[in-house]
Design a protein around this motif. Sequence first.
Motif, PDB file in Angstrom:
ATOM      1  N   CYS A 190     -33.011  53.733  -0.782  1.00  9.87           N
ATOM      2  CA  CYS A 190     -34.257  54.129  -0.222  1.00  9.87           C
ATOM      3  C   CYS A 190     -34.140  54.923   1.339  1.00  9.87           C
ATOM      4  CB  CYS A 190     -35.076  53.050  -0.056  1.00  9.87           C
ATOM      5  SG  CYS A 190     -34.792  51.957   1.280  1.00  9.87           S
ATOM      6  N   THR A 191     -32.922  54.675   1.994  1.00  4.87           N
ATOM      7  CA  THR A 191     -32.707  55.439   3.015  1.00  4.87           C
ATOM      8  C   THR A 191     -32.258  56.959   2.861  1.00  4.87           C
ATOM      9  OG1 THR A 191     -31.835  53.334   4.251  1.00  4.87           O
ATOM     10  CG2 THR A 191     -31.045  55.559   5.049  1.00  4.87           C
ATOM     11  N   GLY A 192     -31.470  57.048   1.788  1.00  2.00           N
ATOM     12  CA  GLY A 192     -31.056  58.580   1.069  1.00  2.00           C
ATOM     13  C   GLY A 192     -32.383  59.183   0.692  1.00  2.00           C
ATOM     14  N   TYR A 193     -33.231  58.596   0.037  1.00  2.00           N
ATOM     15  CA  TYR A 193     -34.519  59.075  -0.359  1.00  2.00           C
ATOM     16  C   TYR A 193     -35.514  59.218   0.640  1.00  2.00           C
ATOM     17  CZ  TYR A 193     -38.680  59.698  -3.131  1.00  2.00           C
ATOM     18  OH  TYR A 193     -39.800  60.061  -3.647  1.00  2.00           O
ATOM     19  N   ASP A 194     -35.723  58.500   1.604  1.00  3.34           N
ATOM     20  CA  ASP A 194     -36.424  58.925   2.700  1.00  3.34           C
ATOM     21  C   ASP A 194     -36.048  57.930   3.924  1.00  3.34           C
ATOM     22  OD1 ASP A 194     -38.409  58.970   4.600  1.00  3.34           O
ATOM     23  OD2 ASP A 194     -39.948  59.670   3.179  1.00  3.34           O
ATOM     24  N   PRO A 195     -35.640  58.541   4.868  1.00  2.44           N
ATOM     25  CA  PRO A 195     -35.130  57.299   6.011  1.00  2.44           C
ATOM     26  C   PRO A 195     -36.318  56.751   6.682  1.00  2.44           C
ATOM     27  CG  PRO A 195     -34.222  59.595   6.383  1.00  2.44           C
ATOM     28  CD  PRO A 195     -35.343  59.638   5.371  1.00  2.44           C
ATOM     29  N   LYS A 196     -37.461  56.948   6.629  1.00  2.00           N
ATOM     30  CA  LYS A 196     -38.535  56.255   6.989  1.00  2.00           C
ATOM     31  C   LYS A 196     -38.977  54.981   6.212  1.00  2.00           C
ATOM     32  CE  LYS A 196     -40.602  60.193   6.914  1.00  2.00           C
ATOM     33  NZ  LYS A 196     -41.092  61.411   6.942  1.00  2.00           N
ATOM     34  N   ILE A 197     -38.228  54.607   5.118  1.00  2.00           N
ATOM     35  CA  ILE A 197     -38.590  53.661   4.217  1.00  2.00           C
ATOM     36  C   ILE A 197     -37.293  52.455   4.480  1.00  2.00           C
ATOM     37  CG2 ILE A 197     -38.597  52.780   1.924  1.00  2.00           C
ATOM     38  CD1 ILE A 197     -39.445  55.551   0.946  1.00  2.00           C
ATOM     39  N   LYS A 198     -37.831  51.498   4.746  1.00  2.00           N
ATOM     40  CA  LYS A 198     -36.882  50.360   5.125  1.00  2.00           C
ATOM     41  C   LYS A 198     -37.111  49.102   4.064  1.00  2.00           C
ATOM     42  CE  LYS A 198     -35.229  52.378   8.416  1.00  2.00           C
ATOM     43  NZ  LYS A 198     -34.009  53.328   8.115  1.00  2.00           N
ATOM     44  N   LEU A 199     -36.137  48.631   3.528  1.00  2.00           N
ATOM     45  CA  LEU A 199     -36.036  47.322   2.559  1.00  2.00           C
ATOM     46  C   LEU A 199     -35.718  46.047   3.464  1.00  2.00           C
ATOM     47  CD1 LEU A 199     -36.003  45.782   0.078  1.00  2.00           C
ATOM     48  CD2 LEU A 199     -34.041  46.469  -0.296  1.00  2.00           C
ATOM     49  N   ASN A 200     -36.584  45.122   3.348  1.00  2.00           N
ATOM     50  CA  ASN A 200     -36.226  43.659   3.921  1.00  2.00           C
ATOM     51  C   ASN A 200     -36.089  42.948   2.711  1.00  2.00           C
ATOM     52  OD1 ASN A 200     -36.186  44.261   6.862  1.00  2.00           O
ATOM     53  ND2 ASN A 200     -38.436  44.526   6.703  1.00  2.00           N
ATOM     54  N   ARG A 201     -35.048  42.296   2.357  1.00  2.00           N
ATOM     55  CA  ARG A 201     -35.027  41.453   1.436  1.00  2.00           C
ATOM     56  C   ARG A 201     -33.861  40.058   1.742  1.00  2.00           C
ATOM     57  NH1 ARG A 201     -32.137  44.332  -3.090  1.00  2.00           N
ATOM     58  NH2 ARG A 201     -30.606  43.912  -1.733  1.00  2.00           N
ATOM     59  N   SER A 202     -34.643  39.207   1.576  1.00  2.00           N
ATOM     60  CA  SER A 202     -33.838  37.773   2.294  1.00  2.00           C
ATOM     61  C   SER A 202     -33.083  37.180   1.100  1.00  2.00           C
ATOM     62  CB  SER A 202     -34.755  36.936   2.873  1.00  2.00           C
ATOM     63  OG  SER A 202     -35.716  36.326   1.927  1.00  2.00           O
ATOM     64  N   GLN A 203     -33.189  37.439  -0.232  1.00  2.00           N
ATOM     65  CA  GLN A 203     -32.476  36.557  -1.272  1.00  2.00           C
ATOM     66  C   GLN A 203     -32.501  37.422  -2.668  1.00  2.00           C
ATOM     67  OE1 GLN A 203     -35.335  33.235  -1.330  1.00  2.00           O
ATOM     68  NE2 GLN A 203     -36.351  34.058  -3.386  1.00  2.00           N
ATOM     69  N   THR A 204     -31.435  37.189  -3.438  1.00  2.00           N
ATOM     70  CA  THR A 204     -31.398  37.771  -4.460  1.00  2.00           C
ATOM     71  C   THR A 204     -31.071  36.863  -5.769  1.00  2.00           C
ATOM     72  OG1 THR A 204     -29.226  38.069  -4.359  1.00  2.00           O
ATOM     73  CG2 THR A 204     -30.545  39.980  -3.520  1.00  2.00           C
ATOM     74  N   ILE A 205     -31.375  37.200  -6.952  1.00  2.00           N
ATOM     75  CA  ILE A 205     -30.793  36.512  -8.231  1.00  2.00           C
ATOM     76  C   ILE A 205     -29.469  36.476  -8.412  1.00  2.00           C
ATOM     77  CG2 ILE A 205     -31.213  36.315 -10.564  1.00  2.00           C
ATOM     78  CD1 ILE A 205     -34.077  37.322 -10.378  1.00  2.00           C
ATOM     79  N   MET A 206     -28.914  37.758  -8.207  1.00  2.00           N
ATOM     80  CA  MET A 206     -27.434  37.914  -8.270  1.00  2.00           C
ATOM     81  C   MET A 206     -26.857  36.975  -7.257  1.00  2.00           C
ATOM     82  SD  MET A 206     -25.892  40.593  -9.909  1.00  2.00           S
ATOM     83  CE  MET A 206     -26.966  42.158  -9.687  1.00  2.00           C
ATOM     84  N   GLU A 207     -27.177  36.455  -6.149  1.00  2.00           N
ATOM     85  CA  GLU A 207     -26.539  35.532  -5.228  1.00  2.00           C
ATOM     86  C   GLU A 207     -27.012  34.283  -5.414  1.00  2.00           C
ATOM     87  OE1 GLU A 207     -24.598  37.681  -1.904  1.00  2.00           O
ATOM     88  OE2 GLU A 207     -26.681  38.541  -1.722  1.00  2.00           O
TER      89      GLU A 207
END
Length: 159
Positions: free
Chosen positions: A126-143
Motif C-alpha cells: 500500500c505504501t508503494g501504491y500510495d504513501p498516504k495509505i497506512k496499514l495497522n494490523r495487530s494479528q494474522t492467521i499466518m502467525e
Amino acid sequence: MSKTDLPILEQRRIEANIIKPIYDEMVAEIGAERAKSILKNAIVKNAISHGKAYAETQEEDTSLLSFHALLPQWMANGALEIDILQENKNNVDYNVTRCRFAEMYTEMGLGEIGHILSCSRDGTFCTGYDPKIKLNRSQTIMEGASHCDFRYRYSPNKD
C-alpha cells in the motif's frame, strides 16, 4: 515490476515454489535468522515496486478506495474470506476470517516463513501504491491468530 492479472494466490504459489529451494539453501549456508532477514528485505522491496506498478495502471489519482477496489484480485478463487467492518474514503477496516495463503504455505512446508512471503507485503504494497495509505494490523492467521485485522487509513498529510 509490472502488474499482473493472475490471482494473487496463484502468483504466490508460483513464487513460493521458486523461493523454497533458495531459502532452504540460504538456511544451510547462513542460518535461518539471516536467511529470513534477507528474504524479508527482498520481499518488502518487491512489494513496494509491485504497489507502484499497480498505481501506474490507475486512470485517476490513487486513493484508499481505488486501493480497496483491488481486493478482489487477492480474494480470487476463494483465497480470502473477509468481513468488511468499515469502508469510506479515509478508513477501510476488515477482518480476514479464512486465509488460504496460510493454508497453502503450511501445505508447502513453508509455514515458518509464510508471514514473510505474504503478510509482510501488505503494508509495504500500500505504501508503494500510495504513501498516504497506512496499514495497522495487530494479528494474522499466518502467525496463529483467529483472524487478521486489516485497518487501512488514508492521511493526506502522509503522517
